[in-house]
Write a protein that holds these residues in place. Structure first.
Motif, PDB file in Angstrom:
ATOM      1  N   TRP A  73      -0.354   2.354  -1.983  1.00  0.00           N
ATOM      2  CA  TRP A  73      -0.894   2.868  -0.178  1.00  0.00           C
ATOM      3  C   TRP A  73      -1.587   3.519   0.358  1.00  0.00           C
ATOM      4  O   TRP A  73      -2.078   3.454   1.826  1.00  0.00           O
ATOM      5  CB  TRP A  73       1.072   3.373   0.345  1.00  0.00           C
ATOM      6  N   LYS A  74      -1.978   3.976  -0.177  1.00  0.00           N
ATOM      7  CA  LYS A  74      -3.342   5.140  -0.008  1.00  0.00           C
ATOM      8  C   LYS A  74      -4.512   4.226   0.712  1.00  0.00           C
ATOM      9  O   LYS A  74      -4.783   3.606   1.408  1.00  0.00           O
ATOM     10  CB  LYS A  74      -3.670   6.308  -0.481  1.00  0.00           C
ATOM     11  N   ARG A  75      -4.914   3.399  -0.430  1.00  0.00           N
ATOM     12  CA  ARG A  75      -5.694   2.166  -0.309  1.00  0.00           C
ATOM     13  C   ARG A  75      -5.572   1.555   0.841  1.00  0.00           C
ATOM     14  O   ARG A  75      -6.703   1.605   1.430  1.00  0.00           O
ATOM     15  CB  ARG A  75      -5.626   1.568  -1.756  1.00  0.00           C
ATOM     16  N   TYR A  76      -4.493   0.375   0.539  1.00  0.00           N
ATOM     17  CA  TYR A  76      -3.984  -0.277   1.492  1.00  0.00           C
ATOM     18  C   TYR A  76      -3.799  -0.073   3.024  1.00  0.00           C
ATOM     19  O   TYR A  76      -3.129  -0.411   4.312  1.00  0.00           O
ATOM     20  CB  TYR A  76      -3.621  -1.605   1.368  1.00  0.00           C
ATOM     21  N   SER A  77      -3.392   1.593   3.384  1.00  0.00           N
ATOM     22  CA  SER A  77      -3.314   2.114   4.012  1.00  0.00           C
ATOM     23  C   SER A  77      -3.595   1.248   5.822  1.00  0.00           C
ATOM     24  O   SER A  77      -2.323   0.955   6.519  1.00  0.00           O
ATOM     25  CB  SER A  77      -3.241   4.012   4.495  1.00  0.00           C
ATOM     26  N   ASP A  78      -4.469   0.925   6.075  1.00  0.00           N
ATOM     27  CA  ASP A  78      -5.698   0.795   6.594  1.00  0.00           C
ATOM     28  C   ASP A  78      -5.645  -0.481   7.624  1.00  0.00           C
ATOM     29  O   ASP A  78      -4.409  -0.943   8.439  1.00  0.00           O
ATOM     30  CB  ASP A  78      -6.908   1.038   6.889  1.00  0.00           C
ATOM     31  N   ALA A  79      -5.439  -1.154   6.153  1.00  0.00           N
ATOM     32  CA  ALA A  79      -5.158  -3.107   6.135  1.00  0.00           C
ATOM     33  C   ALA A  79      -3.391  -3.010   7.023  1.00  0.00           C
ATOM     34  O   ALA A  79      -3.762  -4.052   8.005  1.00  0.00           O
ATOM     35  CB  ALA A  79      -5.338  -3.773   4.843  1.00  0.00           C
ATOM     36  N   ILE A  80      -2.344  -1.622   6.672  1.00  0.00           N
ATOM     37  CA  ILE A  80      -1.024  -2.616   6.446  1.00  0.00           C
ATOM     38  C   ILE A  80      -1.071  -1.669   8.656  1.00  0.00           C
ATOM     39  O   ILE A  80      -0.406  -2.954   8.727  1.00  0.00           O
ATOM     40  CB  ILE A  80      -0.755  -1.665   5.781  1.00  0.00           C
ATOM     41  N   LEU A  81      -1.592  -0.981   8.428  1.00  0.00           N
ATOM     42  CA  LEU A  81      -1.334  -0.480   9.845  1.00  0.00           C
ATOM     43  C   LEU A  81      -1.787  -0.714  10.643  1.00  0.00           C
ATOM     44  O   LEU A  81      -1.841  -1.065  12.124  1.00  0.00           O
ATOM     45  CB  LEU A  81      -1.212   1.034  10.372  1.00  0.00           C
ATOM     46  N   ALA A  82      -2.968  -2.098  10.439  1.00  0.00           N
ATOM     47  CA  ALA A  82      -3.909  -2.621  11.259  1.00  0.00           C
ATOM     48  C   ALA A  82      -2.914  -4.105  12.237  1.00  0.00           C
ATOM     49  O   ALA A  82      -3.195  -4.777  12.661  1.00  0.00           O
ATOM     50  CB  ALA A  82      -4.964  -3.106  11.187  1.00  0.00           C
ATOM     51  N   GLN A  83      -1.504  -4.116  11.562  1.00  0.00           N
ATOM     52  CA  GLN A  83      -0.984  -5.359  11.785  1.00  0.00           C
ATOM     53  C   GLN A  83       0.711  -4.931  12.490  1.00  0.00           C
ATOM     54  O   GLN A  83       1.454  -5.144  12.181  1.00  0.00           O
ATOM     55  CB  GLN A  83      -0.534  -6.346  10.489  1.00  0.00           C
ATOM     56  N   PRO A  84       0.655  -4.221  13.736  1.00  0.00           N
ATOM     57  CA  PRO A  84       1.894  -4.026  14.493  1.00  0.00           C
ATOM     58  C   PRO A  84       2.527  -5.049  14.731  1.00  0.00           C
ATOM     59  O   PRO A  84       3.943  -4.276  14.201  1.00  0.00           O
ATOM     60  CB  PRO A  84       0.933  -2.524  15.763  1.00  0.00           C
ATOM     61  N   ALA A  85       2.182  -5.877  15.208  1.00  0.00           N
ATOM     62  CA  ALA A  85       3.363  -7.598  15.160  1.00  0.00           C
ATOM     63  C   ALA A  85       4.069  -7.464  14.445  1.00  0.00           C
ATOM     64  O   ALA A  85       5.383  -8.232  14.176  1.00  0.00           O
ATOM     65  CB  ALA A  85       1.869  -8.111  15.998  1.00  0.00           C
ATOM     66  N   VAL A 108      17.305   8.480  13.374  1.00  0.00           N
ATOM     67  CA  VAL A 108      16.776   7.858  12.169  1.00  0.00           C
ATOM     68  C   VAL A 108      16.339   8.764  10.855  1.00  0.00           C
ATOM     69  O   VAL A 108      15.431   9.504  11.263  1.00  0.00           O
ATOM     70  CB  VAL A 108      16.333   6.403  13.222  1.00  0.00           C
ATOM     71  N   LEU A 109      16.556   7.653   9.696  1.00  0.00           N
ATOM     72  CA  LEU A 109      16.039   8.807   8.747  1.00  0.00           C
ATOM     73  C   LEU A 109      15.659   6.961   8.116  1.00  0.00           C
ATOM     74  O   LEU A 109      15.671   6.306   7.594  1.00  0.00           O
ATOM     75  CB  LEU A 109      17.114   9.268   7.975  1.00  0.00           C
ATOM     76  N   ASP A 110      13.953   7.386   8.060  1.00  0.00           N
ATOM     77  CA  ASP A 110      13.368   5.649   6.916  1.00  0.00           C
ATOM     78  C   ASP A 110      13.140   6.712   6.020  1.00  0.00           C
ATOM     79  O   ASP A 110      13.175   7.715   5.148  1.00  0.00           O
ATOM     80  CB  ASP A 110      12.308   6.438   7.786  1.00  0.00           C
ATOM     81  N   ALA A 111      14.520   6.303   4.522  1.00  0.00           N
ATOM     82  CA  ALA A 111      14.312   6.512   3.273  1.00  0.00           C
ATOM     83  C   ALA A 111      13.264   6.293   2.482  1.00  0.00           C
ATOM     84  O   ALA A 111      13.744   4.989   1.839  1.00  0.00           O
ATOM     85  CB  ALA A 111      15.733   6.605   2.935  1.00  0.00           C
ATOM     86  N   GLY A 112      12.566   6.826   1.854  1.00  0.00           N
ATOM     87  CA  GLY A 112      11.200   5.914   1.281  1.00  0.00           C
ATOM     88  C   GLY A 112      10.057   5.871   2.021  1.00  0.00           C
ATOM     89  O   GLY A 112      10.096   4.179   1.743  1.00  0.00           O
ATOM     90  N   CYS A 113       9.446   6.604   2.933  1.00  0.00           N
ATOM     91  CA  CYS A 113       8.548   6.299   3.991  1.00  0.00           C
ATOM     92  C   CYS A 113       6.803   5.633   3.344  1.00  0.00           C
ATOM     93  O   CYS A 113       6.766   4.962   4.471  1.00  0.00           O
ATOM     94  CB  CYS A 113       8.334   7.088   4.910  1.00  0.00           C
ATOM     95  N   GLY A 114       7.024   5.937   2.451  1.00  0.00           N
ATOM     96  CA  GLY A 114       5.861   5.855   2.019  1.00  0.00           C
ATOM     97  C   GLY A 114       4.530   6.113   3.128  1.00  0.00           C
ATOM     98  O   GLY A 114       5.069   7.268   3.123  1.00  0.00           O
ATOM     99  N   MET A 115       3.752   5.598   3.279  1.00  0.00           N
ATOM    100  CA  MET A 115       2.365   5.873   3.854  1.00  0.00           C
ATOM    101  C   MET A 115       2.712   5.694   5.699  1.00  0.00           C
ATOM    102  O   MET A 115       1.269   5.977   5.930  1.00  0.00           O
ATOM    103  CB  MET A 115       1.163   4.355   3.514  1.00  0.00           C
ATOM    104  N   GLY A 116       4.143   5.202   5.734  1.00  0.00           N
ATOM    105  CA  GLY A 116       4.584   5.730   7.109  1.00  0.00           C
ATOM    106  C   GLY A 116       4.651   4.119   7.720  1.00  0.00           C
ATOM    107  O   GLY A 116       4.393   3.880   8.910  1.00  0.00           O
ATOM    108  N   ARG A 117       4.570   3.105   7.458  1.00  0.00           N
ATOM    109  CA  ARG A 117       4.872   1.832   8.002  1.00  0.00           C
ATOM    110  C   ARG A 117       5.736   2.069   8.806  1.00  0.00           C
ATOM    111  O   ARG A 117       5.559   1.265  10.085  1.00  0.00           O
ATOM    112  CB  ARG A 117       4.229   0.728   6.841  1.00  0.00           C
ATOM    113  N   TRP A 118       7.144   1.624   7.939  1.00  0.00           N
ATOM    114  CA  TRP A 118       7.671   1.572   9.096  1.00  0.00           C
ATOM    115  C   TRP A 118       8.565   2.682  10.123  1.00  0.00           C
ATOM    116  O   TRP A 118       8.809   2.321  11.482  1.00  0.00           O
ATOM    117  CB  TRP A 118       9.004   1.408   8.242  1.00  0.00           C
TER     118      TRP A 118
END
Length: 339
Positions: A73-85, A108-118
């Motif tokens: 998740w740390k490695r791909y954080s920027d690539a994932i967050l760059a896709q908001p839609a 609201v509770l996000d259970a297992g939020c990883g790097m914050g995508r959701w």
């Protein structure tokens, strides 16, 4: 962490209220300090803006699985967050028939939020407080990625020892988490305890249906080989596999432009919506964990019926399950949006 988070926290040992002790701040965030329980005299550190409620002594498979996910998740954080839609579409798909529009004004509770995508995808829907937790130190990345969002909070916590009051959240969603724990049903039960009487819990898990060959062939390879590979080797393997998967999914869709009876038809068409680096992240996620369980439909139904919970259970891409539960039929209707 923002001081406003304290009202939603409790000691995971005795459920007592916590006292915030600040050491340093950056703007609205307490970056270093501690949370102290006056009841049982236990303290919990705050480091890099994240309260840490995870104790020592977890199973090695838990440590391996969560650490592997954190690296990915740390490695791909920027690539994932760059896709908001795309992430908004995925969130809606994974939690359906729950709709993020219903988060407005809620806790609201996000259970297992990883790097914050959701968290990033849910925050625009205006929950009063949106709290994400993760077992690994990827929670620090989640905090860094969402610290600009005023309604978002992040903690590091164990799903089996949650640092929250009972029934404090209007909604909890858990996307791809409980099947990576030593006890999926126990994790579900722990999350259910955090949901209010008139609230709802949405859980997405890998299904056993259409995945039997993965259990027979891929799972032993993952358990004995890929989960034990050094990160650079697994990273290279994931990139190669993602390239092949992208090519294969595109070729399949062009060869069969309309839906077929093939068990992975929906899934292959779904994969075509991902950019290449996003797909690499997905492949790595499938190859790295030692803890994985594929759950049959009957098992998910039992989780609900044994607790007398009204529920909606739907298939996603014919190889996974979305379970939405509430404590009353009225609450379930309120939280369910017709397709």
């Amino acid at each position: 962490m923002r001081p406003a988070l304290v009202e939603h926290l409790r000691c995971p040992v005795c459920r007592g209220e916590l006292i915030l002790r600040e050491s340093s701040r950056q703007g609205p965030h307490v970056m270093e300090g501690s949370l102290f329980c006056a009841g049982c005299l236990v303290g919990y550190p705050i480091a890099d803006g994240v309260p840490n409620f995870v104790g020592a002594g977890a199973e090695s498979s838990v440590e391996q699985t969560t650490a592997g996910f954190a690296t990915n998740w740390k490695r791909y954080s920027d690539a994932i967050l760059a896709q908001p839609a795309l992430n908004d579409d995925l969130l809606r798909d994974w939690i359906a028939p729950l709709s993020p529009e219903l988060f407005q004004g809620r806790v609201v509770l996000d259970a297992g939020c990883g790097m914050g995508r959701w968290l990033a995808a849910s925050a625009p829907h205006a929950p009063r407080a949106l709290i994400g937790f993760d077992y690994s130190d990827v929670a620090r990345a989640a905090f860094a990625n969402t610290r600009h969002l005023k309604n978002v909070h992040v903690v590091r916590a164990d799903i089996f020892r949650l640092p929250f009051p009972s029934k404090f959240a209007s909604v909890c969603y858990s996307i791809g988490v409980v099947h990576h724990t030593p006890d999926p049903e126990g994790a579900f039960a722990s999350l259910l305890d955090a949901v209010a009487d008139d609230g709802a819990l949405s859980t997405w898990v890998y299904g056993k249906e259409n995945n039997q060959w993965i259990e027979r062939v891929v799972s032993p390879i993952r358990s004995q080989v890929t989960s034990r590979l050094p990160d650079p080797l697994l990273y290279g393997l994931s990139r190669a596999a993602a390239a092949a998967l992208s090519l294969g999914a595109g070729l399949y869709a062009r060869t069969f432009p309309t839906r077929t009876a093939f068990g992975y038809d929906a899934y292959l068409r779904h994969l075509r919506g991902y950019p290449r680096r996003y797909l690499e992240h997905i492949v790595y996620d499938h190859l790295v964990p030692q803890l994985v369980e594929y759950l049959p439909k009957e098992e998910l139904q039992r989780w609900a019926t044994s607790r007398r919970l009204p529920f909606v259970l739907t298939s996603r891409n014919d190889n996974s399950w979305r379970l939405l539960v509430a404590r009353s039929e009225e609450a379930l209707r309120r939280w369910s949006v017709p397709a």
